[in-house]
Design an enzyme around this catalytic site. Structure first.
Site, short mmCIF file in Angstrom:
data_model
loop_
_atom_site.label_atom_id
_atom_site.label_comp_id
_atom_site.label_asym_id
_atom_site.label_seq_id
_atom_site.Cartn_x
_atom_site.Cartn_y
_atom_site.Cartn_z
CD GLU A 126 18.14 -82.86 29.16
OE1 GLU A 126 19.34 -83.09 29.26
OE2 GLU A 126 17.64 -81.73 29.20
CD GLU B 72 27.25 -82.26 31.01
OE1 GLU B 72 26.14 -82.33 31.58
OE2 GLU B 72 27.36 -81.98 29.80
N GLY C 154 27.17 -86.17 24.54
CA GLY C 154 28.53 -85.99 25.04
C GLY C 154 28.59 -86.35 26.51
CB ALA C 155 28.59 -85.23 29.43
CG MET C 156 22.20 -86.84 31.40
SD MET C 156 21.25 -85.50 30.59
CE MET C 156 20.27 -84.94 31.99
CD GLU C 157 22.06 -81.60 32.11
OE1 GLU C 157 22.75 -82.21 31.29
OE2 GLU C 157 21.09 -80.88 31.79
CG ASN C 158 22.32 -88.21 34.95
OD1 ASN C 158 21.25 -88.06 34.40
ND2 ASN C 158 23.35 -88.80 34.37
CG HIS D 193 23.81 -78.49 33.05
ND1 HIS D 193 22.85 -77.58 32.67
CD2 HIS D 193 24.31 -79.03 31.90
CE1 HIS D 193 22.78 -77.57 31.33
NE2 HIS D 193 23.65 -78.43 30.85
CD GLU E 155 21.94 -78.28 27.66
OE1 GLU E 155 23.12 -77.96 27.87
OE2 GLU E 155 21.42 -79.29 28.18
ZN LIG Z 1 24.18 -79.20 28.96
#
Ligand SMILES: [Zn+2]
Length: 862
Positions: free
Chosen positions: A131, A301, A264-268, A304, A323
């Protein structure tokens, strides 16, 4: 051709993807078969690529046609055009491509990350961060969120390694000395949600949520830190299945801690990636704040997986909703899991962060038109996350939680596996509420800023009016070298404000709800009422100014006659009014002294933040007086709470003890506290149980502020050998608090010499800019090393670092900051730079306007 949107004549349905990364040479080879629908006969197929070399192009269909082609790549446009030897007819085709790429070190696309294994050797893993538009760095694709497709991934790796992707492994075999791992098909989803991680990973045993196995994965040696994040994952996933009323949309869920991670993190979907501090933690050694952070990020996450992954925005202008919603749900889920944490109260701190940016003339509306995807880069800010979530919370409270949930469920069911826009959510919520939503919401979403509601008494009635809140009474001059804003909203702007008012009278409190619009609102007060509070419950996204008489009635109710969030807002709104020049600063300082009995963590956060801000605008000769004022404010609370927890205490009280000891030892520069900190720190090294985990970071901070070269060297070693990501962060940021010039210089050097990861270095530089002792040195260093930092840091790193320039609050530094940015023509995306410069102007204006009054007040204060 639209430079930002691919033609719709060839639409992908499915990618069969095979990637072979080489962790030694930092390259990868790839092959993909993309099943497409051709909607208009063409011999040209345009898709996205970046830093990929396409070596083979073939198109085939079920009728046996086979057409060769070549790829022409435009690196600037991040596109390749596949020129085929003959036209593709309308109907289904398969495109077969071979390509080669690089495992880069820029923390985007398919990238490499290194760490030290338990034996001290450097190891490499490969991970992805796609992303918004970096899937194109891993494989040629239609890299726009509404080109949803099924992904079937195969990874070919070294047999000693492991790989994780979005779905479960359906086949694993060793062929030609390589391990071949084939993953199950994904649901139809967007390219930016595809993920793979390759390395020596270890995983926890799965915990099942229904039929979904959930694990935490990390580099070897850290599995002992997985339990809390695992529990957060399991608990919040259950919560969301129930809340959304829709099953989790993938076949497994892995939470992966990556040693180098830009965000911080990624919602794969099914393979959420985190920076280590946001997932791995030792529950017995962590502060409340550190645990809250892990719970928050994991919940966010997970939220999401439905909102974002199952239903996705059509284009990047929809990022805000994605978001804001996940941030809102994160609060809801953590609050349900740990009600004793009072998460909606601590959300006040987040809302306040949004208020401070949205009170600028250079703010922006939450949603705005996005042409180029990079226009949306600047959307990943407090206005999207914190203002967006605040506004959703206000709407939820206005509609009622049940109605709101029904609307959300209907929205998810209607758009599952597809894409949707803001208007679709308003429609679903409006149907659930049987009332049109846009009339209330449009002012909050499509226009910048927020209102200040003024409350006064007149003829036995409460009179409420609104105006836009800004810190500066008129917009600062435009920067001649920057594009002008589309328009600046006038101060006469009005909102539809859902207002809750509580009237305290002898028989108890009564709550009134009203919608405040253009005209003033009046509410008759009962005879003998003792106080009236506007924004009862504290959910509204507006500030309140109770006039002097009303404010005095509220202060008389301290501490317990107002809820913590209400006390928080009282402090925060009055501070903002003082900064804006609506209230004399000494009046705010006088009000602060009424909070000596305060025990809520968030109220203290607001009080202490204002002291830090004053420290930055203070004349140096007045600093000892501010230190004394701080000791007078904080000292009694520390004396009362003591240094060790007492039986039956809440987590929040333990945390506030740590916060207050830190304030006393740093901002208060209190010698006895620093001496006591040294003693206890020594005791804690011998026996970790000697000091409460919430107090230990305060000791480290106090020792750094008063520390010498020997202490600095000790903390550097502890940073390098830290047992947990949280401990590593504590010692890292402690390095920014040492005062001797030579030590500041050492820390600055570490921001570019590889000793600090590039995911952290910009934040370390920012912390040095924020320190009154280090800021001038830090600013000189950043100016000199700008090009190096620009090359090393992830792309949003510089933006976050420059936030620190808002603390360079002297007229001379302000001029120098302007000159530097103008000279280098620096663009931080969106209106970010304008926002930083306006915040700096506000701080310097406060200094110029109130500096003398502040010094005089502090000199005379008890
Ligand atoms: Zn997010």
């Amino acid at each position: 051709m639209d430079p930002y949107r691919l033609p719709r004549t060839v639409v992908p349905n499915r990618y069969d993807l095979r990637l072979e990364p080489d962790l030694v040479t930092h390259t990868f080879a790839g092959e993909e078969i993309v099943a497409v629908d051709v909607t208009e006969a063409t011999a040209q197929v345009v898709l996205n690529t970046a830093e990929l070399a396409i070596s083979e192009v073939v198109a085939e269909n079920d009728a046996g046609a086979r057409i060769h082609g070549v790829a022409a790549t435009d690196e600037e446009a991040e596109r390749s055009t596949l020129q085929l030897d003959g036209p593709l007819t309308v109907g289904p085709w398969r495109l077969r491509l071979r390509f080669q790429g690089t495992l880069n070190d820029k923390l985007r696309g398919f990238y490499r990350s290194t760490y030290k294994d338990p034996g001290g050797a450097t190891r490499t893993i490969a991970a992805t961060q796609f992303e918004a538009t970096d899937a194109r760095r891993a494989f040629p694709c239609w890299d726009e969120p509404d080109f949803k497709a099924v992904f079937a991934t195969t990874l070919v790796i070294d047999p000693a390694l492991t790989a994780v992707s979005n779905t479960t492994v359906v086949e694993e075999a060793v062929r030609d000395d390589k391990k071949v791992i084939r993953f199950a098909d994904t649901i139809r989803m967007s390219t930016y949600l595809v993920a793979f991680v390759v390395g020596e990973l270890e995983a926890t045993d799965p915990v099942y949520v229904g039929r979904v196995p959930l694990r935490v994965c990390c580099v070897p040696g850290k599995r002992r830190l997985a339990a809390f994040g695992h529990e957060a994952g399991v608990t919040t996933l259950r919560f969301f299945e129930e809340y959304y009323g829709v099953p989790y949309p993938a076949d497994k869920l892995d939470l992966l801690a990556i040693p180098d991670f830009a965000a911080g993190a990624m919602e794969n979907l099914g393979a959420i990636t985190f920076r280590e501090t946001a997932l791995l933690i030792d529950e017995t050694a962590a502060t409340h704040g550190e645990l809250e952070r892990v719970a928050d990020v994991v919940a966010h996450e997970n939220a999401h997986m439905w909102f974002g992954d199952l239903v996705t925005m059509s284009w990047w202008n929809g990022i805000w909703l994605n978001e804001a919603f996940a941030t809102f749900m994160e609060m809801l889920a953590v609050d349900a899991w740990k009600p004793e944490w009072h998460r909606w109260t601590s959300f006040g701190v987040s809302r306040a962060a949004a208020f401070s940016v949205d009170g600028l003339w250079s703010t922006r509306p939450i949603e705005f038109p996005v042409l180029a995807p990079r226009d949306a880069d600047a959307m990943f800010d407090v206005l999207t996350y914190e203002k967006g979530a605040s506004v959703l919370r206000m709407l939820e409270q206005y509609l009622g939680p049940e109605v709101f949930r029904t609307g959300v469920r209907n929205y998810l069911r209607a758009h599952a596996y597809g894409n949707a826009d803001t208007g679709d959510l308003w429609q679903a919520l409006g149907e659930a509420a049987s009332a049109p939503i846009p009339t209330v919401m449009d002012g909050w979403i499509f226009r910048p800023g927020y209102p200040l509601v003024s409350a006064r008494l007149e003829d036995g009635e409460l009179v409420l009016t609104q105006q836009r809140f800004t810190y500066l009474s008129s917009p600062p001059p435009a920067l001649p070298w920057r594009p002008a804003p589309a328009r600046v909203e006038a101060a006469t702007q009005h909102w539809q404000i859902p207002v809750q008012v509580r009237v305290e009278a002898p028989g108890g409190g009564t709550v009134h709800r009203l919608l405040l619009g253009d005209k003033e609102a009046r509410l008759a007060m009962p005879s003998g009422f003792s106080a009236v509070l506007v924004n009862e419950g504290g959910h509204g996204f507006y500030r309140v100014r109770h006039d002097g008489a009303l404010l005095e009635r509220l202060l008389a109710r301290l501490p317990d006659g107002l809820a913590p969030i209400e006390r928080f807002n009282l402090v925060n709104d009055t501070w903002a009014a003082a900064v804006a020049g609506l209230v004399p600063l000494p009046q705010y300082l006088e009000m602060m002294t009424r909070f000596r009995g305060e025990r809520d963590r968030n109220v203290w956060t607001s009080l202490l933040a204002s002291l830090h801000a004053l420290n930055r605008v203070l004349r140096p000769d007045a600093r000892p007086h501010l230190e004394r004022f701080t000791r007078g404010l904080v000292g009694p609370a520390v004396a009362d709470l003591g240094w060790a927890p007492r039986p039956g205490e809440t987590d929040l009280l333990r945390q506030v003890r740590g916060d207050l000891i830190r304030a006393l030892g740093t901002l208060g520069n209190d010698g006895p506290t620093q001496a006591r900190a040294a003693e206890l720190y020594t005791a804690a090294l011998a026996d970790p149980r000697a000091v409460d985990p919430n107090v230990l970071p305060a000791l480290i901070a106090a020792l750094a502020v008063s520390g010498d070269a020997a202490r600095y060297a000790e903390f550097v070693e502890r940073f390098r050998g830290a047992a947990t990501p949280q401990e590593e962060q504590r010692y890292l940021y402690a390095l920014t608090a040492f005062r001797p010039r030579a030590l500041v210089e050492q820390t600055l050097a570490k921001t570019i010499n590889g000793e600090i990861r590039t995911q952290d270095a910009p934040f370390v530089a920012r912390a040095l800019l924020m320190s009154v002792d280090a800021r001038e040195l830090a600013w000189q260093f950043i100016k000199a090393q700008w090009d190096t930092m620009d090359r090393l840091y992830p792309k949003h790193g510089l933006r976050r670092m420059c936030d620190g320039t808002t603390a360079l609050a002297t007229p001379e530094l302000e001029r120098d900051v302007h000159a530097f940015f103008a000279d280098r023509k620096i663009d931080l995306g969106g209106r970010t730079l304008e926002q930083y410069l306006e915040q700096l102007r506000i701080a310097v204006a406060l200094r110029e306007r109130e500096g003398d009054a502040l010094a005089a007040y502090l000199a005379g204060a008890r």
